[in-house]
Enzyme design. Structure first.
Site, PDB file in Angstrom:
ATOM      1  N   LYS A 221       0.819  -1.210   0.000  1.00  0.00           N
ATOM      2  CA  LYS A 221       0.000   0.000   0.000  1.00  0.00           C
ATOM      3  C   LYS A 221       0.859   1.269   0.000  1.00  0.00           C
ATOM      4  O   LYS A 221       2.046   1.253   0.307  1.00  0.00           O
ATOM      5  CB  LYS A 221      -0.975  -0.021   1.178  1.00  0.00           C
ATOM      6  CG  LYS A 221      -2.088  -1.043   0.955  1.00  0.00           C
ATOM      7  CD  LYS A 221      -3.254  -0.890   1.896  1.00  0.00           C
ATOM      8  CE  LYS A 221      -4.405  -1.817   1.480  1.00  0.00           C
ATOM      9  NZ  LYS A 221      -5.552  -1.719   2.403  1.00  0.00           N
ATOM     10  N   ARG A 255      -3.981 -10.243   4.568  1.00  0.00           N
ATOM     11  CA  ARG A 255      -4.363 -10.208   3.155  1.00  0.00           C
ATOM     12  C   ARG A 255      -3.157  -9.715   2.369  1.00  0.00           C
ATOM     13  O   ARG A 255      -2.725  -8.573   2.548  1.00  0.00           O
ATOM     14  CB  ARG A 255      -5.566  -9.280   2.955  1.00  0.00           C
ATOM     15  CG  ARG A 255      -6.074  -9.215   1.522  1.00  0.00           C
ATOM     16  CD  ARG A 255      -7.278  -8.280   1.422  1.00  0.00           C
ATOM     17  NE  ARG A 255      -7.805  -8.229   0.066  1.00  0.00           N
ATOM     18  CZ  ARG A 255      -7.394  -7.399  -0.884  1.00  0.00           C
ATOM     19  NH1 ARG A 255      -6.422  -6.518  -0.614  1.00  0.00           N
ATOM     20  NH2 ARG A 255      -7.920  -7.422  -2.083  1.00  0.00           N
TER      21      ARG A 255
END
Length: 277
Positions: A221, A255
């Protein structure tokens, strides 16, 4: 998949998460996801990547048909169904790894569960008011994400997150979803400032104390890129560091894009932990 098979897989999965850290492998069947858009959006490519992630140690395959990156083009329900349902049907099964559907649309969630998904991964925090009922009616587990809608850098995100979950869990129960079928996600990267991403990761311990499973999604991210000044493909080190810190704080699921690397990192951490006790 039959309802009883789906609920059995759900219960086995949630019980397993209490015993060890589970890895949710990301399968984006999209042309525009921030990290791997277009890499697996063909049917054969998607199945091949799902099989690879299972071989690398994924415990769950998370299938998404609409990018949630900032500025992504919205996808119609029909378009999302066309992208995801054939893949869900091919990947899911009573004797296969559990499948999660990454969607905020109740109609997509319901169809995916009927096709075999056992988790609804909603990163928007119930933006579609019907999605919790879809989870309750299909017997799926539901990932409840701390998504405050609009970014406000002045908010103490760690403190607000706990209040958000308290209210949202009550809403889920009112909509018919048992508390024990809820998974909490602090929503790193969603409607948060750079600093707030670190705040919620530092408060994972508080989420664990709710007694519900906690899912962490930090893989590749942008806050990692901002810290190091690197591009998407160079964020594995930061992804692993943040993930392992969350595991140390008690997180139950990760995840990730890079399944093999996270699997090995968790194995090393667990080996040290077991030796220490």
């Amino acid at each position: 998949m039959r309802h009883e098979d789906r609920t059995r897989l759900r219960d086995e999965l949630l019980a397993e998460a209490r015993q060890r850290t589970l890895i949710m492998g990301i399968l984006n069947v999209t042309p525009d996801s921030f990290s791997d858009g277009g890499a697996h959006d063909g049917y054969e490519e998607a199945l091949a990547h799902a099989n690879l992630m299972v071989a690398e140690g994924a415990d769950i395959i998370d299938i998404g048909g609409e990018s949630t990156r900032p500025g992504a083009v919205a996808v119609s329900e029909a378009g999302e169904l066309a992208r995801t349902i054939p893949v869900v049907k091919a990947v899911a099964g009573p004797d296969r790894k559990p499948v999660s559907i990454d969607t905020y649309k109740a109609g997509v969630a319901r169809a995916a569960c009927e096709a075999g998904a056992v988790i609804i991964n909603d990163v928007t925090g119930m933006s579609d008011p019907g999605i919790v009922a879809a989870a309750a009616e299909t017997g799926a587990a539901y990932v409840l994400t701390y998504h405050r809608g609009a970014k406000d850098p002045e908010v103490d995100a760690a403190k607000e997150m706990l209040s958000f979950f308290e209210r949202a869990i009550e809403q889920c129960e009112a909509d018919g979803l048992p508390r024990e079928h809820i998974i909490l996600d602090p929503g790193v990267g969603f409607a948060k400032s750079y600093e707030q991403n670190f705040q919620v990761l530092g408060a994972v311990d508080g989420l664990v104390r709710t007694g519900l499973p906690v899912l962490i999604g930090v893989s590749r991210k942008s806050f990692i890129g901002k810290l190091y000044g690197n591009e998407v493909g160079e964020r594995l080190t930061g992804s692993l560091a943040a993930a392992l810190d969350s595991v140390r704080r008690g997180a139950h699921m990760l995840r990730v894009h890079d399944v093999a690397e996270h699997k090995q990192a968790i194995q090393m951490w667990e080996a040290i932990e077991h030796a220490a006790h």
